[in-house]
Design a protein around this motif. Structure first.
Motif, mmCIF file in Angstrom:
data_model
loop_
_atom_site.group_PDB
_atom_site.id
_atom_site.type_symbol
_atom_site.label_atom_id
_atom_site.label_comp_id
_atom_site.label_asym_id
_atom_site.label_seq_id
_atom_site.Cartn_x
_atom_site.Cartn_y
_atom_site.Cartn_z
ATOM 1 N N THR A 1 0.854 -1.190 0.000
ATOM 2 C CA THR A 1 0.000 0.000 0.000
ATOM 3 C C THR A 1 0.891 1.240 0.000
ATOM 4 O OG1 THR A 1 -1.775 -1.139 1.190
ATOM 5 C CG2 THR A 1 -1.784 1.267 1.214
ATOM 6 N N PHE A 2 0.628 2.150 -0.933
ATOM 7 C CA PHE A 2 1.394 3.383 -1.042
ATOM 8 C C PHE A 2 0.622 4.524 -0.395
ATOM 9 C CE2 PHE A 2 3.919 1.186 -4.180
ATOM 10 C CZ PHE A 2 5.174 1.778 -4.049
ATOM 11 N N ALA A 3 1.393 5.465 0.194
ATOM 12 C CA ALA A 3 0.803 6.658 0.799
ATOM 13 C C ALA A 3 1.527 7.886 0.267
ATOM 14 C CB ALA A 3 0.906 6.609 2.318
ATOM 15 N N ALA A 4 0.759 8.977 0.121
ATOM 16 C CA ALA A 4 1.322 10.233 -0.380
ATOM 17 C C ALA A 4 0.576 11.397 0.247
ATOM 18 C CB ALA A 4 1.237 10.291 -1.905
ATOM 19 N N ILE A 5 1.220 12.563 0.226
ATOM 20 C CA ILE A 5 0.592 13.779 0.737
ATOM 21 C C ILE A 5 0.767 14.889 -0.295
ATOM 22 C CG2 ILE A 5 0.942 13.190 3.157
ATOM 23 C CD1 ILE A 5 3.350 15.086 3.158
ATOM 24 N N ASN B 1 -4.218 16.744 -0.319
ATOM 25 C CA ASN B 1 -4.565 15.308 -0.266
ATOM 26 C C ASN B 1 -5.740 14.963 -1.172
ATOM 27 O OD1 ASN B 1 -2.522 14.941 1.649
ATOM 28 N ND2 ASN B 1 -3.927 15.437 3.325
ATOM 29 N N SER B 2 -5.883 15.655 -2.263
ATOM 30 C CA SER B 2 -6.923 15.343 -3.240
ATOM 31 C C SER B 2 -6.241 14.856 -4.507
ATOM 32 C CB SER B 2 -7.782 16.580 -3.529
ATOM 33 O OG SER B 2 -8.736 16.291 -4.522
ATOM 34 N N PHE B 3 -6.036 13.550 -4.588
ATOM 35 C CA PHE B 3 -5.348 12.977 -5.748
ATOM 36 C C PHE B 3 -5.773 11.529 -5.918
ATOM 37 C CE2 PHE B 3 -2.583 13.072 -2.006
ATOM 38 C CZ PHE B 3 -2.395 11.727 -1.770
ATOM 39 N N ASP B 4 -5.413 10.950 -7.067
ATOM 40 C CA ASP B 4 -5.732 9.563 -7.410
ATOM 41 C C ASP B 4 -4.438 8.805 -7.670
ATOM 42 O OD1 ASP B 4 -8.459 10.119 -7.330
ATOM 43 O OD2 ASP B 4 -8.474 10.751 -9.441
ATOM 44 N N ALA C 1 0.782 9.348 -8.285
ATOM 45 C CA ALA C 1 -0.285 10.028 -7.552
ATOM 46 C C ALA C 1 -0.561 11.332 -8.296
ATOM 47 C CB ALA C 1 0.124 10.297 -6.103
ATOM 48 N N VAL C 2 -1.732 11.449 -8.920
ATOM 49 C CA VAL C 2 -2.077 12.589 -9.769
ATOM 50 C C VAL C 2 -3.119 13.430 -9.036
ATOM 51 C CG1 VAL C 2 -2.919 13.316 -12.025
ATOM 52 C CG2 VAL C 2 -1.638 11.168 -11.801
ATOM 53 N N ASP C 3 -2.773 14.736 -8.773
ATOM 54 C CA ASP C 3 -3.712 15.587 -8.037
ATOM 55 C C ASP C 3 -4.726 16.207 -8.997
ATOM 56 O OD1 ASP C 3 -2.525 17.725 -9.348
ATOM 57 O OD2 ASP C 3 -1.284 18.302 -7.648
ATOM 58 N N HIS C 4 -5.615 17.028 -8.440
ATOM 59 C CA HIS C 4 -6.701 17.636 -9.215
ATOM 60 C C HIS C 4 -6.451 19.113 -9.487
ATOM 61 C CE1 HIS C 4 -9.400 14.308 -7.276
ATOM 62 N NE2 HIS C 4 -8.619 13.838 -8.235
ATOM 63 N N GLY C 5 -5.212 19.537 -9.418
ATOM 64 C CA GLY C 5 -4.892 20.942 -9.646
ATOM 65 C C GLY C 5 -4.900 21.290 -11.127
ATOM 66 N N LYS C 6 -4.650 22.567 -11.385
ATOM 67 C CA LYS C 6 -4.582 23.054 -12.755
ATOM 68 C C LYS C 6 -3.220 23.716 -12.964
ATOM 69 C CE LYS C 6 -9.560 23.929 -13.230
ATOM 70 N NZ LYS C 6 -10.579 24.945 -13.547
ATOM 71 N N ASN D 1 -5.386 0.470 -6.403
ATOM 72 C CA ASN D 1 -6.643 1.117 -6.056
ATOM 73 C C ASN D 1 -6.420 2.625 -6.088
ATOM 74 O OD1 ASN D 1 -8.678 2.368 -4.084
ATOM 75 N ND2 ASN D 1 -9.459 0.284 -4.308
ATOM 76 N N SER D 2 -7.223 3.351 -6.851
ATOM 77 C CA SER D 2 -7.021 4.784 -7.054
ATOM 78 C C SER D 2 -7.199 5.588 -5.772
ATOM 79 C CB SER D 2 -7.982 5.300 -8.128
ATOM 80 O OG SER D 2 -9.332 5.117 -7.707
ATOM 81 N N THR D 3 -7.934 5.079 -4.811
ATOM 82 C CA THR D 3 -8.206 5.844 -3.585
ATOM 83 C C THR D 3 -7.272 5.452 -2.448
ATOM 84 O OG1 THR D 3 -10.527 6.032 -4.227
ATOM 85 C CG2 THR D 3 -9.973 6.493 -1.924
ATOM 86 N N THR D 4 -7.129 4.141 -2.232
ATOM 87 C CA THR D 4 -6.357 3.665 -1.077
ATOM 88 C C THR D 4 -4.872 3.483 -1.381
ATOM 89 O OG1 THR D 4 -6.811 1.345 -1.621
ATOM 90 C CG2 THR D 4 -8.401 2.496 -0.222
ATOM 91 N N GLY D 5 -4.511 3.366 -2.640
ATOM 92 C CA GLY D 5 -3.118 3.115 -2.978
ATOM 93 C C GLY D 5 -2.695 1.683 -2.767
ATOM 94 N N LYS D 6 -3.662 0.755 -2.631
ATOM 95 C CA LYS D 6 -3.339 -0.655 -2.408
ATOM 96 C C LYS D 6 -2.974 -1.283 -3.759
ATOM 97 C CE LYS D 6 -5.841 -2.942 0.447
ATOM 98 N NZ LYS D 6 -6.970 -3.682 1.062
#
Length: 746
Positions: A316-320, A328-331, A375-380, A345-350
């Motif tokens: 399981t991977f974790a990122a910030i 912390n809004s990323f996939d 880990a791809v965030d939702h920024g612009k 898993n796009s949400t849990t990183g498993k």
């Protein structure tokens, strides 16, 4: 009485030595006398400086230091007042209240110094007039010389900040961009070390910025060399810039003047003291941008058994994400997966397996399979962080040993021979070597393996094994008993004919390929020839009209050789033979033909072969199969057929391939009959063909009537056969038709 005849010069001769002789009336020397005359010096030479001086002195030179030493000279006697002189400064231009030049005489030289302060801004050059005056008793002579002192500018003006240009903003993550340009002014001479400045940056311990000097404008260029982080540095970055000249700063100011000794001056810089550095505070605005998520940790290592089923959990991977707007809004996504083995898993990183993992795959390096997770965030614009997963695959015994080479060659021998065979297994020990080799089938007394264990063993052939191709079955087992059946193809041959059976086989393949290439090339040439023929047939022929005039000019023709193409049919129902492979023997008796030609009847010598060479042929037409031999152009020709009465002539070359040979045969009696028929058609009734009265040109023995005509000489002897030896072979062929009794083809 001794008198001076001319003026004497002390500077030329200071002592004259004379020699006298007194002679009697007879001319003999009676008395000899020597005399010395000392020339007394008078003051007739002016003392002068040895040269005019032009020197440079630094503005920062302190009072009392030597400026220049001048030297003089007087040609008069230096032991008298005529040859000694005094040096002194008589004038200084321009007049300066803050400077006083002093000359201190030392024998015939004078050391010039000054009191006060030099100032380049006031005067850049001083002209000092120095007098040299002798000490003559009756008269004193003097002259003046010039000493020009050029003042060189030094740093007595500090630089001053005058402004700055640029946005003063930088985006976080940027580097290599210019933020500001700082301007300074300096009253010292432009381009000198006193004018050029050095900038120093303060308040940047991590080295995000760098400042350099523009050599043309003297501006300070502030550049970002290391990306900044908005979350760490904040919105503003406060810095301080100090500036100083390349040359040390100094100042000199006159406080008091004294008639003797040095003056009272205020000096700054030379004694170690220096003014405080000029500083300028600046503030840099840092603009927030979208930062990528950060994995922690960035790299993970795991172990898993190969061949694990799909769906097996791995890690399981974790990122910030430190951005406040979308923290912390990323996939999570799979970034790099060469074999497409994992899923995240796009949400849990498993991370888990998508397919079965194979350690022996080409995508695995030293049992390690590498996967990149994003880990791809939702920024612009969206930003991506990367994590690495190293999967160490534990080996299983899922492969069997196989042979390295399955095609072998061995030499035929009257004693046992051997060759090496090797095997390999993709598994690691203890699931691979050493291997156990075992021959299967009927190999007793023929083949064996020695030794039976290892990675490379000997395949031994008994002397009873015959030449040819042999196929063996070999069972190879690994250390755990897993085995495979491997087929071996062995070629046994006589190595006295070929050192290697495989090389011989390869050479045969190459020869066959070469023949195929030659055949294709011949087909291509034939196609090009047919295309050329078609194009030439379609060409339009232009009629060339004959010019009007006498009838003895040459006729114009539209073909290369004038004449008429005609075909001569064969008489008596005989078929014209145009190829050597269609010779038709109608006789039932054996025929032996020798000579210059081959005929279509059983009688030799009554036919003609068009071409050079001699033939010898033997044929038995009663058998269903026969062979002929012929020698043409010193080469051997053979023929064989399955139908009596017809033969196919072929030439056997050095490599064993066959070539067809075509030639033209024509019966002599057929040609004679056709010629007689043609002559008969040209005959007229009661008129002999070819009977013409000769034209008389002149009587025998008389000269020619027309001097422009050459005499015709007709030799009386018969035709010289040697002339034919140098003619073209085609002409020899034509001559053999007309006079076969005289011409022999060779």
């Amino acid at each position: 009485m001794l008198m001076a005849n001319n003026k004497v010069d002390y500077e030329i001769y200071r002592l004259l030595k004379l020699h006298f002789e007194a002679r009697n009336v007879t001319g003999e020397v009676d008395t000899r006398l020597g005399m010395e005359i000392n020339i007394l010096d008078i003051n007739d030479n002016v003392p002068m400086l040895d040269r005019n001086y032009n020197i440079r002195v630094e503005e920062s030179t302190r009072q009392g230091e030597d400026v220049v030493t001048v030297r003089g000279d007087d040609l008069d006697n230096a032991k008298t007042g005529n040859g000694t002189f005094d040096l002194k400064i008589v004038s200084v231009t321009p007049q300066d209240d803050d400077i006083d030049f002093v000359l201190e005489q030392q024998h015939q030289a004078g050391k010039i110094t000054f009191r006060g302060c030099l100032n380049y801004d006031k005067f850049q050059k001083y002209t000092v007039l120095v007098e040299a005056k002798d000490r003559g008793d009756k008269v004193q002579l003097s002259s003046t010389g010039t000493v020009i002192i050029n003042v060189m500018d030094n740093n007595n003006h500090p630089p001053v900040f005058t402004g700055l240009t640029g946005s003063g903003k930088v985006k976080e993550g940027e580097s290599g961009v210019t933020v500001l340009r700082l301007q300074v002014s300096d009253k010292d001479t432009q381009g000198t070390p006193a004018w050029r400045v050095r900038y120093t940056l303060h308040g940047d311990p991590r080295g995000h910025f760098n400042i350099t000097t523009d050599p043309v404008t003297n501006e300070g260029v502030l550049t970002v060399v290391k990306p900044l982080n908005y979350e760490d540095s904040g919105k503003y970055k406060n810095l301080t810039v100090t500036v100083q000249n390349e040359e040390p700063y100094f100042t000199c100011k006159v406080k008091g003047r004294s008639p003797t000794g040095l003056w009272n001056v205020e000096w700054v810089g030379g004694d170690g003291t220096a003014p405080s550095l000029i500083s300028q505070p600046i503030s840099i605005t840092i603009e927030d941008v979208n930062d990528p998520p950060i994995f922690f940790p960035k790299v993970k290592d795991i172990r898993i058994m190969e061949n694990s089923p799909a769906g097996t959990f791995l890690e399981t991977f974790a990122a910030i994400d430190k951005d406040k707007t979308h923290a912390n809004s990323f996939d999570f996504q799979v970034g790099k997966d060469p074999a497409d083995w994992v899923v995240v898993n796009s949400t849990t990183g498993k991370v888990s397996t998508k397919h079965i993992l194979d350690r022996e795959s080409k995508h695995v390096n030293n049992s390690i399979y590498t996967v990149l997770i994003w880990a791809v965030d939702h920024g612009k614009p969206p930003m991506t962080g990367t994590g690495t997963l190293h999967i160490f695959l534990v080996d299983q015994n899922d492969n069997v040993p196989v042979l390295d080479v399955s095609d072998l060659a061995m030499c035929l021998s009257d004693k046992p021979t051997s060759t090496n065979i090797s095997a390999h297994d993709l598994d690691l020990p203890p699931y691979s070597d050493p291997f156990h080799f075992e021959l299967l089938g009927d190999v007793e007394g023929k083949w064996k393996v020695d030794p039976t264990y290892g990675t490379t063993v000997n395949l031994v052939k008994d002397k009873a094994v015959y030449a040819g191709h042999h196929k063996l079955t070999l069972r190879i087992s690994d250390s755990q008993g897993q085995h495979s059946l491997q087929n071996i193809s062995i070629t046994v041959c006589d190595c006295t004919e070929s050192p290697s059976c495989l090389k011989q086989k390869m050479s045969s393949s190459l020869a066959a390929s070469g023949i195929g290439i030659i055949f294709l090339a011949l087909l291509l040439l034939l196609a090009l020839f047919l295309l050329a023929c078609l194009l030439s047939c379609k060409r339009e022929k232009i009629f060339i009209a004959a010019d009007d005039g006498p009838e003895w000019h040459l006729l114009h023709s539209n073909i290369e050789k004038p004449g008429t193409d005609c075909k001569i049919p064969l008489s008596g129902g005989e078929q014209m033979i145009t190829k050597v492979d269609t010779v038709d023997q109608k006789s039932t008796n054996p025929v032996i033909v020798k000579g210059t030609g081959v005929t279509s009847s059983s009688q030799p010598g009554n036919g003609a072969f068009f071409g050079s060479g001699k033939w010898t042929a033997t044929q038995n037409v009663e058998s269903s199969q026969f062979e002929k031999e012929a020698f043409f152009d010193s080469r051997r020709w053979v023929s064989s057929t399955s139908q009596a009465g017809k033969s196919t002539w072929k030439f056997r070359n050095g490599e064993g391939s066959m070539m067809s040979r075509n030639s033209l045969f024509l019966r002599q009696e057929d040609l004679s009959n056709q010629l007689i028929k043609r002559l008969g058609m040209l005959e007229s009734f009661q008129e002999e063909l070819g009977h013409y009265d000769p034209h008389e040109y002149a009587e025998e023995g008389e000269p020619a009537s027309d001097p422009q005509l050459d005499a015709i000489s007709v030799p009386g002897q018969d035709f010289d056969m040697d002339l034919l030896r140098d003619l073209d072979p085609k002409f020899k062929t034509l001559a053999s038709v007309c006079r076969p009794d005289l011409v022999e083809l060779s």
